[in-house]
Design an enzyme around this catalytic site. Structure first.
Site, PDB file in Angstrom:
ATOM      1  N   ARG A  74      -8.413   8.620  -1.551  1.00  0.00           N
ATOM      2  CA  ARG A  74      -9.899   9.486  -0.914  1.00  0.00           C
ATOM      3  C   ARG A  74      -9.959  10.752  -1.505  1.00  0.00           C
ATOM      4  O   ARG A  74      -9.714  11.215  -2.370  1.00  0.00           O
ATOM      5  CB  ARG A  74      -9.693   9.414   0.823  1.00  0.00           C
ATOM      6  N   GLU A 108      -8.912   0.472  -3.175  1.00  0.00           N
ATOM      7  CA  GLU A 108      -9.875   0.664  -1.889  1.00  0.00           C
ATOM      8  C   GLU A 108     -10.414   2.084  -2.437  1.00  0.00           C
ATOM      9  O   GLU A 108      -9.579   2.837  -2.274  1.00  0.00           O
ATOM     10  CB  GLU A 108      -8.681   0.162  -1.499  1.00  0.00           C
ATOM     11  N   HIS A 118      -5.861   3.987  -1.794  1.00  0.00           N
ATOM     12  CA  HIS A 118      -7.355   4.149  -0.976  1.00  0.00           C
ATOM     13  C   HIS A 118      -6.553   5.602  -1.809  1.00  0.00           C
ATOM     14  O   HIS A 118      -6.462   6.156  -1.528  1.00  0.00           O
ATOM     15  CB  HIS A 118      -7.371   4.229  -0.183  1.00  0.00           C
ATOM     16  N   THR A 170      -8.299   6.438   8.839  1.00  0.00           N
ATOM     17  CA  THR A 170      -8.193   4.681   8.508  1.00  0.00           C
ATOM     18  C   THR A 170      -9.372   4.528   8.046  1.00  0.00           C
ATOM     19  O   THR A 170     -10.518   4.568   9.695  1.00  0.00           O
ATOM     20  CB  THR A 170      -6.524   4.977   9.220  1.00  0.00           C
ATOM     21  N   HIS A 220      -3.994  11.184   0.460  1.00  0.00           N
ATOM     22  CA  HIS A 220      -2.663  10.486   0.139  1.00  0.00           C
ATOM     23  C   HIS A 220      -2.698  10.674  -1.063  1.00  0.00           C
ATOM     24  O   HIS A 220      -1.791  11.435  -2.010  1.00  0.00           O
ATOM     25  CB  HIS A 220      -3.185   9.403   0.977  1.00  0.00           C
ATOM     26  N   GLY A 252       0.772  -0.915   4.549  1.00  0.00           N
ATOM     27  CA  GLY A 252       1.569   0.149   4.482  1.00  0.00           C
ATOM     28  C   GLY A 252       2.105   0.544   5.291  1.00  0.00           C
ATOM     29  O   GLY A 252       2.961   0.976   5.125  1.00  0.00           O
ATOM     30  N   ASN A 303       0.551  -1.313   0.252  1.00  0.00           N
ATOM     31  CA  ASN A 303      -0.042  -0.260   0.194  1.00  0.00           C
ATOM     32  C   ASN A 303       0.695   1.263   0.029  1.00  0.00           C
ATOM     33  O   ASN A 303       2.050   1.701   0.374  1.00  0.00           O
ATOM     34  CB  ASN A 303      -1.072  -0.518   0.996  1.00  0.00           C
ATOM     35  N   HIS A 340      -4.672  -3.886   7.586  1.00  0.00           N
ATOM     36  CA  HIS A 340      -4.518  -3.303   9.088  1.00  0.00           C
ATOM     37  C   HIS A 340      -3.440  -3.217  10.448  1.00  0.00           C
ATOM     38  O   HIS A 340      -3.770  -4.702  10.229  1.00  0.00           O
ATOM     39  CB  HIS A 340      -5.826  -2.624   9.480  1.00  0.00           C
ATOM     40  N   ASP A 341      -2.488  -2.444   9.830  1.00  0.00           N
ATOM     41  CA  ASP A 341      -1.329  -2.810  10.804  1.00  0.00           C
ATOM     42  C   ASP A 341      -1.156  -4.017  11.104  1.00  0.00           C
ATOM     43  O   ASP A 341      -0.505  -4.156  12.517  1.00  0.00           O
ATOM     44  CB  ASP A 341      -2.964  -2.148  12.458  1.00  0.00           C
ATOM     45  N   ARG A 382       5.100  18.615   0.779  1.00  0.00           N
ATOM     46  CA  ARG A 382       5.358  19.594   0.416  1.00  0.00           C
ATOM     47  C   ARG A 382       4.989  19.746  -1.451  1.00  0.00           C
ATOM     48  O   ARG A 382       4.398  18.057  -1.638  1.00  0.00           O
ATOM     49  CB  ARG A 382       7.702  19.220   0.104  1.00  0.00           C
TER      50      ARG A 382
END
Length: 248
Positions: free
Chosen positions: A46, A76, A44, A106, A51, A223, A8, A200-201, A19
């Site tokens: 958004r 996703e 992902h 998230t 991101h 990710g 990810n 996730h995590d 920046r």
């Protein structure tokens, strides 16, 4: 066969977006990850593009098509009209639908499949008609009725939300409880004919426990933990470390 690794790139994009500069390059780091053995890339996008930017998607699609045709692109997001148009233009191999509010930092919960099955069904059909595999974000302790409702949407897979498991990294007893939940939900999904992804995590430290608990895991999307490791070890070495961890 070990689960496939999809890297990810959202955390890389978030760092770049601090920046008005083109580095770190999302595409360049995606190339390094794929060259090191990652099986695919995940993004992902958004609505606020905080991101991944919409403009990143054609570049990543071209990277895979031109240099790594065996790899997969996974996009996703919450299925707004804008999101669906975006994925139809990009044509990823997999679309992972998540029930996020646009303001969420998230993803942190799965779909209520029984309640929103009628909402998801035509969306799943629309994406599958275009040849995309569809995965639905799923709570780690989903009931059999919820899993059957997920299957009835026509989706191909569920993605287990592993945040609670990742969050108890310093509590072995709680980790064991979370793994039991994931094991049970994965078994229900597989019995219903659904493939099982996870994300996730996830880290080098907790992946072996997960793959032992869910032996038929198809894919993990990672990710934050992977990007954090890449700051220390470099992207190529980090991908190797995660691939090794997926061997259990």
């Amino acid at each position: 066969m070990p689960a496939k690794l999809s890297v990810n790139l959202n955390a890389v994009a978030m760092l770049r977006n601090r920046r008005d500069l083109p580095w770190p390059s999302v595409t360049a780091l995606g190339r390094i990850a794929l060259a090191a053995g990652a099986h695919g890339l995940t993004v992902h996008p958004r609505p606020d593009q905080r991101h991944i930017r919409f403009s990143d998607l054609p570049d990543l699609r071209a990277l895979i098509d031109d240099a790594f045709p065996e790899a997969e692109f996974n996009i996703e997001g919450y299925p707004t009209g804008e999101f669906l148009d975006l994925v139809e233009r990009t044509e990823p191999e997999q679309v992972t639908l998540v029930p996020d509010d646009p303001a969420q930092a998230t993803s942190d919960h799965g779909w209520p499949f029984e309640r929103q099955g009628n909402f998801l069904r035509p969306i799943v059909a629309r994406l599958k008609k275009r040849g995309m595999r569809v995965s639905l974000f799923c709570d780690p302790d989903a009931s059999q009725r919820e899993i059957e409702a997920a299957r009835d949407t026509g989706a191909d897979r569920v993605e287990l939300y592993t945040g609670p498991y990742g969050g108890c990294h310093d509590d072995p007893a709680k980790c064991a409880i979370e793994l039991q939940k994931l094991d049970k939900t994965a078994a229900l999904a597989q019995a219903a004919g659904l493939g099982v992804n996870a994300g996730h995590d996830l880290t080098v430290a907790n992946l072996p426990g997960l793959v032992r608990a869910v032996p038929n895991l198809a894919e993990v999307s990672i990710g934050h933990g992977l990007t954090a490791d890449a700051l220390e070890h470099g992207m190529a070495r980090t991908v190797g470390r995660f691939l090794k961890a997926l061997e259990g």
